[in-house]
Design an enzyme around this catalytic site. Structure first.
Site, PDB file in Angstrom:
ATOM      1  N   THR A   1      13.273  28.288 -31.623  1.00  0.00           N
ATOM      2  CA  THR A   1      12.307  27.516 -30.840  1.00  0.00           C
ATOM      3  C   THR A   1      12.993  26.795 -29.688  1.00  0.00           C
ATOM      4  O   THR A   1      12.509  26.789 -28.567  1.00  0.00           O
ATOM      5  CB  THR A   1      11.607  26.476 -31.750  1.00  0.00           C
ATOM      6  OG1 THR A   1      10.918  27.197 -32.765  1.00  0.00           O
ATOM      7  CG2 THR A   1      10.608  25.632 -30.977  1.00  0.00           C
TER       8      THR A   1
ATOM      9  N   ASP B   1      15.796  28.473 -41.248  1.00  0.00           N
ATOM     10  CA  ASP B   1      16.467  29.610 -40.589  1.00  0.00           C
ATOM     11  C   ASP B   1      17.122  30.567 -41.579  1.00  0.00           C
ATOM     12  O   ASP B   1      18.155  31.177 -41.288  1.00  0.00           O
ATOM     13  CB  ASP B   1      17.513  29.127 -39.562  1.00  0.00           C
ATOM     14  CG  ASP B   1      16.915  28.114 -38.604  1.00  0.00           C
ATOM     15  OD1 ASP B   1      15.759  28.296 -38.209  1.00  0.00           O
ATOM     16  OD2 ASP B   1      17.600  27.127 -38.272  1.00  0.00           O
TER      17      ASP B   1
ATOM     18  N   PRO C   1      22.311  25.505 -30.105  1.00  0.00           N
ATOM     19  CA  PRO C   1      23.279  26.133 -31.012  1.00  0.00           C
ATOM     20  C   PRO C   1      23.105  25.554 -32.404  1.00  0.00           C
ATOM     21  O   PRO C   1      22.998  24.335 -32.552  1.00  0.00           O
ATOM     22  CB  PRO C   1      24.653  25.762 -30.437  1.00  0.00           C
ATOM     23  CG  PRO C   1      24.405  25.026 -29.181  1.00  0.00           C
ATOM     24  CD  PRO C   1      22.943  24.718 -29.048  1.00  0.00           C
TER      25      PRO C   1
ATOM     26  N   HIS D   1      10.042  31.644 -36.482  1.00  0.00           N
ATOM     27  CA  HIS D   1      10.335  32.692 -37.457  1.00  0.00           C
ATOM     28  C   HIS D   1      10.557  33.987 -36.690  1.00  0.00           C
ATOM     29  O   HIS D   1       9.636  34.529 -36.082  1.00  0.00           O
ATOM     30  CB  HIS D   1       9.166  32.842 -38.439  1.00  0.00           C
ATOM     31  CG  HIS D   1       9.005  31.651 -39.340  1.00  0.00           C
ATOM     32  ND1 HIS D   1       7.989  31.502 -40.241  1.00  0.00           N
ATOM     33  CD2 HIS D   1       9.777  30.551 -39.474  1.00  0.00           C
ATOM     34  CE1 HIS D   1       8.137  30.361 -40.888  1.00  0.00           C
ATOM     35  NE2 HIS D   1       9.202  29.768 -40.441  1.00  0.00           N
TER      36      HIS D   1
HETATM   37  P1  GDP Z   1      13.314  31.741 -40.270  1.00  0.00           P
HETATM   38  O1  GDP Z   1      12.886  30.530 -39.510  1.00  0.00           O
HETATM   39  O2  GDP Z   1      13.642  31.466 -41.685  1.00  0.00           O
HETATM   40  O3  GDP Z   1      12.348  32.869 -40.094  1.00  0.00           O
HETATM   41  O4  GDP Z   1      14.675  32.211 -39.609  1.00  0.00           O
HETATM   42  P2  GDP Z   1      14.985  32.348 -38.042  1.00  0.00           P
HETATM   43  O5  GDP Z   1      14.195  33.418 -37.461  1.00  0.00           O
HETATM   44  O6  GDP Z   1      14.943  31.027 -37.387  1.00  0.00           O
HETATM   45  O7  GDP Z   1      16.543  32.722 -38.105  1.00  0.00           O
HETATM   46  C1  GDP Z   1      16.985  33.816 -38.770  1.00  0.00           C
HETATM   47  C2  GDP Z   1      17.834  34.631 -37.810  1.00  0.00           C
HETATM   48  O8  GDP Z   1      18.489  35.636 -38.554  1.00  0.00           O
HETATM   49  C3  GDP Z   1      17.025  35.392 -36.772  1.00  0.00           C
HETATM   50  O9  GDP Z   1      17.838  35.593 -35.643  1.00  0.00           O
HETATM   51  C4  GDP Z   1      16.740  36.725 -37.472  1.00  0.00           C
HETATM   52  O10 GDP Z   1      16.511  37.787 -36.561  1.00  0.00           O
HETATM   53  C5  GDP Z   1      18.027  36.935 -38.196  1.00  0.00           C
HETATM   54  N1  GDP Z   1      17.967  37.641 -39.470  1.00  0.00           N
HETATM   55  C6  GDP Z   1      17.060  37.568 -40.480  1.00  0.00           C
HETATM   56  N2  GDP Z   1      17.467  38.275 -41.548  1.00  0.00           N
HETATM   57  C7  GDP Z   1      18.674  38.811 -41.203  1.00  0.00           C
HETATM   58  C8  GDP Z   1      19.644  39.610 -41.887  1.00  0.00           C
HETATM   59  O11 GDP Z   1      19.495  39.962 -43.036  1.00  0.00           O
HETATM   60  N3  GDP Z   1      20.772  39.921 -41.186  1.00  0.00           N
HETATM   61  C9  GDP Z   1      20.991  39.515 -39.902  1.00  0.00           C
HETATM   62  N4  GDP Z   1      22.125  39.866 -39.301  1.00  0.00           N
HETATM   63  N5  GDP Z   1      20.109  38.749 -39.241  1.00  0.00           N
HETATM   64  C10 GDP Z   1      18.984  38.400 -39.883  1.00  0.00           C
END
Ligand code: GDP
Length: 426
Positions: free
Chosen positions: A302, A13, A306, A41
């Site tokens: 997914t 995440d 929380p 993602h």
């Molecule tokens: P991943 O599995 O590594 O792709 O990450 P996830 O999608 O599970 O979780 C990352 C969360 O952070 C998601 O809600 C994204 O929309 C959000 N996100 C990603 N990069 C940024 C950022 O630079 N700033 C903020 N505020 N949210 C971000």
């Protein structure tokens, strides 16, 4: 341009979906090399907001060939549901190729995952119950099915009947459940065979040709270094290697082809599921960080669960970058911290009265207490900023402090969830 692995340095995440969606604009190929539909993602772009589970995050670009490598756990109904959902939301039909050697998640993998978590009760691992651990266990036991096995129904039926002989004993004896038949397993898969044939091919040939033509290839990691079964917080890990070192294997490329390894490091910590988490915040401070984190709060993409949250952990992140072999770092979600007067950063652990700066094994980690240093906050929004120079001094100070702690250059800053919210330092 060569081959770049984009991988997580923490517990997952870290914003890999967003980063890959941003960088895939210049990519020819994006490959998923491990894991299955058990992670999400998140991608936010002109088509909307998506949580990609199995599809590589290059699917929003028509020029990108997206590959599901042999290291992935392919859940066929989930794959097509995700593909069709994209089309229904106006995304042009992406090119997605599935390796002929990719193995398939079967109905009993999901069932065993659920039943085992139920049996373990309070000792459970926090599985997403999507069959991932039983799938990889079967792969190692050499009773898994490669996707091309689905194309010969007679042989397939015989193989499944053979496997079920052992599975049904466990179902009856350990879980007190009725047995499964080959028909139960096959009914959800066989209708997809004609569509599958359009996607399944020899992806190793595609990748080696692209390599010879010096094409730009991104290898997309799932979860993060601390979930790696060999180097992570075992047994609170996932079941396939999350490391860039495995990316060559799980995709089908020579290891020396990987030139750049971008490790994503989150500006604070988050963690889904069980296991030791040294900087975890449980009270109102944690509630606030969870509410402000991510793009809609820190809830699993997914599962909707929380996420546990905490302050930045330099001990864990330094180790995560090390085992990833990071050549550069993308520090993500930096904007989220803009509400704090001062920002705690964990620079060491205290274990049995000793100061520890090398990430320990799980048993030791369970005893660790965080040692914090405090950096000034910037108390402002930075998501609109696109150059390092214009960032407040306190942001630069935070970034450079973390850079010194983890010892890898921070080349990218992610300052918002949208694909455009990215700062390249050089
Ligand atoms: P991943 O599995 O590594 O792709 O990450 P996830 O999608 O599970 O979780 C990352 C969360 O952070 C998601 O809600 C994204 O929309 C959000 N996100 C990603 N990069 C940024 C950022 O630079 N700033 C903020 N505020 N949210 C971000």
């Amino acid at each position: 341009m060569g081959v770049t692995a984009i991988v997580g340095a923490n517990w997952g995440d870290e914003g890999k979906g967003k980063m890959i969606d941003s960088l895939a604009a210049q990519a020819d190929i994006v490959v998923r090399f491990q894991g299955g539909r058990n992670a999400g993602h998140t991608v936010i772009n002109e088509y909307g907001r998506f949580a990609l589970h199995l599809l590589p995050a290059g699917v929003f670009y028509p020029q990108v060939v997206n590959i599901i490598g042999p290291g992935v756990a392919l859940d066929i109904p989930a794959f097509f549901a995700e593909y069709d959902d994209l089309i229904s939301k106006g995304v042009p039909s992406p090119v997605v190729k599935i390796s002929q050697r990719t193995q398939v998640v079967l109905r009993y993998h999901r069932l065993f995952d659920e039943l085992e978590e139920e049996r373990l009760k309070e000792r459970q691992f926090g599985s997403t119950k999507m069959g991932i651990a039983p799938f990889y266990a079967d792969k190692c036991l050499k009773v898994g099915l490669q996707v091309t096995d689905l194309f010969d129904e007679q042989k397939l039926r015989a193989k499944i009947e053979q496997v079920l002989k052992a599975k049904n004993v466990v179902l009856a004896e350990l879980y007190k459940k009725p047995p499964l038949t080959a028909a139960d397993v096959l009914e959800e898969l066989l209708p997809y065979v004609p569509r599958l044939k359009e996607h399944v091919c020899d992806t190793t040939v595609i990748l080696h040709r692209a390599l010879a033509e010096n094409k730009n290839i991104i290898l997309e990691g799932q979860l993060g270094a601390l979930r790696d079964p060999d180097h992570g917080i075992y047994p609170f890990t996932t079941s396939s290697s999350t490391l860039a070192g495995y990316a060559a294997v799980g995709a089908g490329l020579p290891p020396y082809a990987i030139e750049r390894i971008i490790a994503l490091v989150k500006a604070y910590s988050s963690c889904v599921g069980a296991g030791p988490f040294v900087t975890e915040l449980t009270g109102p401070e944690g509630e606030e960080l969870r509410r402000r984190g991510g793009d809609r709060g820190e809830y699993g993409a997914t599962t909707g669960r929380p996420r546990r949250v905490g302050w930045f952990d330099a001990v864990a992140s330094r180790y995560g970058c090390r085992v990833q072999g990071a050549t550069e770092v993308a520090l993500t979600l930096v904007d989220v911290l803009g509400y704090l007067d001062q920002i705690p950063v964990c620079t060491a652990y205290e274990i049995d009265g000793q100061k520890v700066t090398d990430f320990p094994v799980t048993g030791e980690l369970e005893k660790a207490r965080p040692v914090y240093e405090y950096l000034p906050g910037w108390k402002s929004g930075i998501s609109h900023m696109r150059s390092y120079e214009e960032l407040p001094e306190a942001v630069k100070n935070y970034v450079e402090f973390i850079e010194a702690q983890i010892g890898i250059p921070v080349r990218w800053l992610s300052v918002g969830p949208h694909r455009d919210c990215l700062i390249k330092r050089w």
